[in-house]
Design a protein around this motif. Structure first.
Motif, PDB file in Angstrom:
ATOM      1  N   ILE A   9      -9.329  16.686 -67.404  1.00 41.97           N
ATOM      2  CA  ILE A   9      -9.412  15.292 -67.820  1.00 41.97           C
ATOM      3  C   ILE A   9     -10.172  15.210 -69.139  1.00 41.97           C
ATOM      4  O   ILE A   9     -11.274  15.746 -69.266  1.00 41.97           O
ATOM      5  CB  ILE A   9     -10.137  14.450 -66.742  1.00 41.97           C
ATOM      6  N   VAL A  10      -9.582  14.523 -70.116  1.00 38.02           N
ATOM      7  CA  VAL A  10     -10.232  14.325 -71.415  1.00 38.02           C
ATOM      8  C   VAL A  10     -11.317  13.270 -71.257  1.00 38.02           C
ATOM      9  O   VAL A  10     -11.100  12.219 -70.654  1.00 38.02           O
ATOM     10  CB  VAL A  10      -9.202  13.888 -72.480  1.00 38.02           C
ATOM     11  N   ALA A  11     -12.501  13.564 -71.821  1.00 35.40           N
ATOM     12  CA  ALA A  11     -13.654  12.661 -71.726  1.00 35.40           C
ATOM     13  C   ALA A  11     -14.351  12.601 -73.083  1.00 35.40           C
ATOM     14  O   ALA A  11     -15.438  13.149 -73.273  1.00 35.40           O
ATOM     15  CB  ALA A  11     -14.613  13.139 -70.635  1.00 35.40           C
ATOM     16  N   GLY A  12     -13.713  11.973 -74.055  1.00 39.91           N
ATOM     17  CA  GLY A  12     -14.273  11.920 -75.404  1.00 39.91           C
ATOM     18  C   GLY A  12     -14.310  13.308 -76.007  1.00 39.91           C
ATOM     19  O   GLY A  12     -13.302  14.014 -76.022  1.00 39.91           O
ATOM     20  N   ALA A  13     -15.484  13.723 -76.475  1.00 41.09           N
ATOM     21  CA  ALA A  13     -15.637  15.057 -77.066  1.00 41.09           C
ATOM     22  C   ALA A  13     -15.827  16.136 -76.001  1.00 41.09           C
ATOM     23  O   ALA A  13     -16.166  17.267 -76.314  1.00 41.09           O
ATOM     24  CB  ALA A  13     -16.834  15.061 -78.022  1.00 41.09           C
ATOM     25  N   PHE A  14     -15.582  15.766 -74.758  1.00 39.64           N
ATOM     26  CA  PHE A  14     -15.744  16.685 -73.634  1.00 39.64           C
ATOM     27  C   PHE A  14     -14.469  16.687 -72.814  1.00 39.64           C
ATOM     28  O   PHE A  14     -13.606  15.840 -72.980  1.00 39.64           O
ATOM     29  CB  PHE A  14     -16.938  16.248 -72.767  1.00 39.64           C
ATOM     30  N   SER A  69     -14.591  19.103 -58.075  1.00 39.89           N
ATOM     31  CA  SER A  69     -15.806  19.430 -58.799  1.00 39.89           C
ATOM     32  C   SER A  69     -15.401  19.958 -60.167  1.00 39.89           C
ATOM     33  O   SER A  69     -14.655  20.930 -60.263  1.00 39.89           O
ATOM     34  CB  SER A  69     -16.623  20.476 -58.051  1.00 39.89           C
ATOM     35  N   PHE A  70     -15.882  19.296 -61.188  1.00 40.56           N
ATOM     36  CA  PHE A  70     -15.518  19.635 -62.557  1.00 40.56           C
ATOM     37  C   PHE A  70     -16.716  20.150 -63.337  1.00 40.56           C
ATOM     38  O   PHE A  70     -17.809  19.592 -63.230  1.00 40.56           O
ATOM     39  CB  PHE A  70     -15.032  18.386 -63.306  1.00 40.56           C
ATOM     40  N   ALA A  71     -16.482  21.165 -64.152  1.00 40.91           N
ATOM     41  CA  ALA A  71     -17.438  21.504 -65.194  1.00 40.91           C
ATOM     42  C   ALA A  71     -17.197  20.502 -66.319  1.00 40.91           C
ATOM     43  O   ALA A  71     -16.054  20.187 -66.652  1.00 40.91           O
ATOM     44  CB  ALA A  71     -17.204  22.927 -65.702  1.00 40.91           C
ATOM     45  N   ILE A  72     -18.271  19.976 -66.882  1.00 40.08           N
ATOM     46  CA  ILE A  72     -18.171  19.142 -68.075  1.00 40.08           C
ATOM     47  C   ILE A  72     -18.322  20.105 -69.238  1.00 40.08           C
ATOM     48  O   ILE A  72     -19.380  20.736 -69.382  1.00 40.08           O
ATOM     49  CB  ILE A  72     -19.273  18.071 -68.114  1.00 40.08           C
ATOM     50  N   ALA A  73     -17.278  20.250 -70.047  1.00 42.31           N
ATOM     51  CA  ALA A  73     -17.291  21.240 -71.126  1.00 42.31           C
ATOM     52  C   ALA A  73     -17.072  20.567 -72.475  1.00 42.31           C
ATOM     53  O   ALA A  73     -16.302  19.603 -72.584  1.00 42.31           O
ATOM     54  CB  ALA A  73     -16.202  22.290 -70.895  1.00 42.31           C
ATOM     55  N   GLU A  74     -17.752  21.073 -73.488  1.00 45.20           N
ATOM     56  CA  GLU A  74     -17.518  20.603 -74.849  1.00 45.20           C
ATOM     57  C   GLU A  74     -16.092  20.987 -75.236  1.00 45.20           C
ATOM     58  O   GLU A  74     -15.693  22.142 -75.050  1.00 45.20           O
ATOM     59  CB  GLU A  74     -18.498  21.253 -75.815  1.00 45.20           C
ATOM     60  N   THR A  75     -15.334  20.048 -75.751  1.00 45.48           N
ATOM     61  CA  THR A  75     -13.951  20.337 -76.121  1.00 45.48           C
ATOM     62  C   THR A  75     -13.888  21.405 -77.213  1.00 45.48           C
ATOM     63  O   THR A  75     -13.071  22.320 -77.148  1.00 45.48           O
ATOM     64  CB  THR A  75     -13.232  19.050 -76.585  1.00 45.48           C
TER      65      THR A  75
END
Length: 183
Positions: A9-14, A69-75
């Motif tokens: 899932i796209v979350a802005g710059a993440f 459960s998602f890792a939040i990663a810098e795009t």
């Protein structure tokens, strides 16, 4: 039980993506925060085996149908900076809950807000999920401000709601609802 598939899932710059072995540094950093280790399954000051086991547990949640459960990663770098999850324990009642943490060195950058907005919108697209809940301790202003910025409304204070470590803790209850269909 319906088989779940883990999206990205796209979350802005993440982006929110499945955990992978290269995310161990973020889990290791989270393990140094006593609060994260009290409210999650991140091992306190763990070992490489413990961090790997944490990542494997995150994958099992989808396989078991208990949530995502998602890792939040810098795009830009794909470096994990935190975790966010959608838990489906009450999905048969039209409710899901969200929990999240940001590794200490990455806080105060709006990461939780981006991740929460994206996951909240995605969750409310699921048939049968009409309400998303989250619980925040009153002292955790950064977390409740992120929730409010993402359209979650505070419904009240749940006294002695959750066992955190060795003490019962009060929690603010927040919710976000699916928009009612237009007539």
């Amino acid at each position: 039980m319906q088989m779940l598939e883990q999206p990205v899932i796209v979350a802005g710059a993440f982006r929110l993506r499945p955990f992978q072995p290269s995310d161990i540094p973020a889990v290791r950093q989270a393990s140094t925060d006593p609060y994260i280790t009290q409210i999650t399954t991140v091992p306190a000051q763990g070992t490489e085996a413990g961090y790997t086991a944490f990542i494997e547990r995150q994958h099992r949640r989808v396989a078991e149908g208990s949530g995502y459960s998602f890792a939040i990663a810098e795009t830009a770098t794909d470096r994990a900076v935190g975790q966010i999850g959608l838990w489906l324990r009450n999905a048969d009642h039209g409710r899901a809950s969200i929990g999240y943490w940001i590794a200490p060195e990455h806080r105060r950058r709006g990461i939780a807000k981006h991740a929460l907005a994206a996951l909240g919108a995605w969750a409310l697209e699921h048939p049968g999920i009409d309400r998303i809940e989250l619980y925040v301790e009153p002292w955790n202003e950064g977390s409740w401000r992120a929730a409010e910025a993402c359209g979650f409304q505070r419904e009240g204070l749940l006294r002695s709601w959750e066992q955190v470590g060795t003490a019962r803790r009060d929690m603010y209850m927040y919710s976000r609802l699916r928009a009612a269909p237009r007539a």
